[in-house]
Design an enzyme around this catalytic site. Structure first.
Site, mmCIF file in Angstrom:
data_model
loop_
_atom_site.group_PDB
_atom_site.id
_atom_site.type_symbol
_atom_site.label_atom_id
_atom_site.label_comp_id
_atom_site.label_asym_id
_atom_site.label_seq_id
_atom_site.Cartn_x
_atom_site.Cartn_y
_atom_site.Cartn_z
ATOM 1 N N ASP A 66 0.865 -1.175 0.000
ATOM 2 C CA ASP A 66 0.000 0.000 0.000
ATOM 3 C C ASP A 66 0.904 1.228 0.000
ATOM 4 O O ASP A 66 1.540 1.545 1.015
ATOM 5 C CB ASP A 66 -0.893 -0.014 1.237
ATOM 6 C CG ASP A 66 -1.771 1.224 1.364
ATOM 7 O OD1 ASP A 66 -1.674 2.138 0.508
ATOM 8 O OD2 ASP A 66 -2.546 1.299 2.338
ATOM 9 N N ASN A 93 5.392 4.135 -9.832
ATOM 10 C CA ASN A 93 4.377 4.148 -10.889
ATOM 11 C C ASN A 93 2.952 4.166 -10.368
ATOM 12 O O ASN A 93 2.056 4.671 -11.042
ATOM 13 C CB ASN A 93 4.573 2.920 -11.781
ATOM 14 C CG ASN A 93 3.377 2.666 -12.671
ATOM 15 O OD1 ASN A 93 3.130 3.383 -13.640
ATOM 16 N ND2 ASN A 93 2.594 1.643 -12.337
ATOM 17 N N TYR A 162 -6.289 15.426 -10.687
ATOM 18 C CA TYR A 162 -5.253 14.506 -11.171
ATOM 19 C C TYR A 162 -4.083 15.296 -11.748
ATOM 20 O O TYR A 162 -2.918 14.994 -11.450
ATOM 21 C CB TYR A 162 -5.850 13.585 -12.230
ATOM 22 C CG TYR A 162 -4.861 12.622 -12.844
ATOM 23 C CD1 TYR A 162 -4.393 11.517 -12.127
ATOM 24 C CD2 TYR A 162 -4.406 12.810 -14.143
ATOM 25 C CE1 TYR A 162 -3.491 10.627 -12.697
ATOM 26 C CE2 TYR A 162 -3.503 11.926 -14.722
ATOM 27 C CZ TYR A 162 -3.054 10.840 -13.993
ATOM 28 O OH TYR A 162 -2.153 9.958 -14.568
ATOM 29 N N LYS A 166 -0.136 15.327 -10.432
ATOM 30 C CA LYS A 166 0.993 14.961 -11.278
ATOM 31 C C LYS A 166 1.974 16.127 -11.440
ATOM 32 O O LYS A 166 3.175 15.910 -11.642
ATOM 33 C CB LYS A 166 0.493 14.459 -12.636
ATOM 34 C CG LYS A 166 -0.204 13.105 -12.539
ATOM 35 C CD LYS A 166 0.696 12.033 -11.933
ATOM 36 C CE LYS A 166 0.071 10.651 -11.946
ATOM 37 N NZ LYS A 166 0.988 9.591 -11.474
ATOM 38 N N VAL A 197 -2.356 6.568 -22.997
ATOM 39 C CA VAL A 197 -2.124 5.201 -23.455
ATOM 40 C C VAL A 197 -3.425 4.426 -23.263
ATOM 41 O O VAL A 197 -4.075 4.574 -22.221
ATOM 42 C CB VAL A 197 -0.982 4.541 -22.649
ATOM 43 C CG1 VAL A 197 -0.725 3.121 -23.134
ATOM 44 C CG2 VAL A 197 0.297 5.384 -22.748
#
Length: 268
Positions: A66, A93, A162, A166, A197
């Site tokens: 986690d 990642n 988001y 980032k 992607v």
């Protein structure tokens, strides 16, 4: 990625049970590294580790992890070091994306993205640097590669929080690289900005922005992304994985503190 040799290197890839993380784990193993996959998804993560053993030889592994928990991070790096006999590559990642208009986003959704994308990456830097620095458990230096997003560099509707998280990954990367250099840790720290992607996360985003009424259909959303991309296509998992292998390799030995766009020019 042709020509890059990671033989003898030892890597931990978070969120490695699927999508980009799985592709990165496979690319590192194909280049000669031994890899521990970490994830909350035990069955899927173990399957990826088993596949690495089958295709690239034994010595890989899986650890339940986690990324939002300090103790879980300590356990993950200790387990990786035990399985691999060292640790000199960490790929941060693991991440989550929850699509929402700013007028509709909930506090719980915001906290979830902050916890995984910002807190998780910060703890990864903490334990990666602690483990790889000269007095650390592994103590041989190495490379940390954080996964940011093209969302950190463009204004795409529906992903404000988001995008903010980032952007934070980029800033964390640069400060970590500076601290590592100043303190003589011997650890290079960089990040990658993947473009869109068609993984489960990417397909989910296309569906979500269409449901919000921002695009006529998921296909129209994908078309809009391609239209913003000079390369004229979506990214592929191998595009992102090859960038990670490069940043982990000796060919990138004088590269630290950067954000590498792998987005077909979308964020330029």
């Amino acid at each position: 990625m042709g020509g890059l040799d990671l033989s003898g290197r030892k890597a931990l890839v978070t969120g490695g049970a699927q999508g980009l993380g799985e592709g990165m784990a496979k690319a590192l193993a194909a280049a000669g590294a031994k890899v521990v996959v970490s994830d909350l998804q035990k069955d899927a993560g173990e399957a990826v580790a088993d596949a690495l053993d089958s295709e690239y030889g034994g010595g890989n592994g899986f650890v339940a992890h986690d990324v939002t928990d300090d103790g879980s991070w300590e356990n993950a790096v200790v387990a990786a070091n035990d399985i691999l006999g060292g640790l000199d590559i960490l790929v941060n990642n693991a991440g989550v994306e929850i699509t929402s208009l700013l007028t509709e986003v909930t506090a719980d959704q915001i906290r979830k993205m902050l916890d995984v994308n910002v807190l998780g990456t910060t703890l990864g830097l903490k334990w990666g640097l602690r483990t790889m620095r000269p007095e650390g458990l592994a103590g041989q230096g190495g490379a940390i590669i954080n996964i940011a997003s093209v969302a950190a560099t463009i204004a795409f509707p529906g992903i404000a929080v988001y995008s903010a998280t980032k952007s934070a990954v980029d800033r964390l990367t640069r400060v970590a690289a500076m601290e590592s250099g100043k303190l003589g840790y011997g650890v290079r720290v960089n990040c990658v900005y993947p473009g869109l992607v068609p993984t489960a996360m990417g397909a989910g985003l296309a569906n979500d922005v269409a449901e919000l009424g921002l695009f006529e259909s998921p296909e129209a959303a994908v078309g809009a992304v391609i239209g913003l991309t000079p390369a004229g296509r979506l990214g592929e998992v191998t595009d992102m994985a090859d960038a990670v292998v490069f940043l982990a390799s000796n060919e990138a030995r004088f590269i630290t503190g950067i954000g590498l766009p792998v987005d077909g020019g979308m964020g330029m």
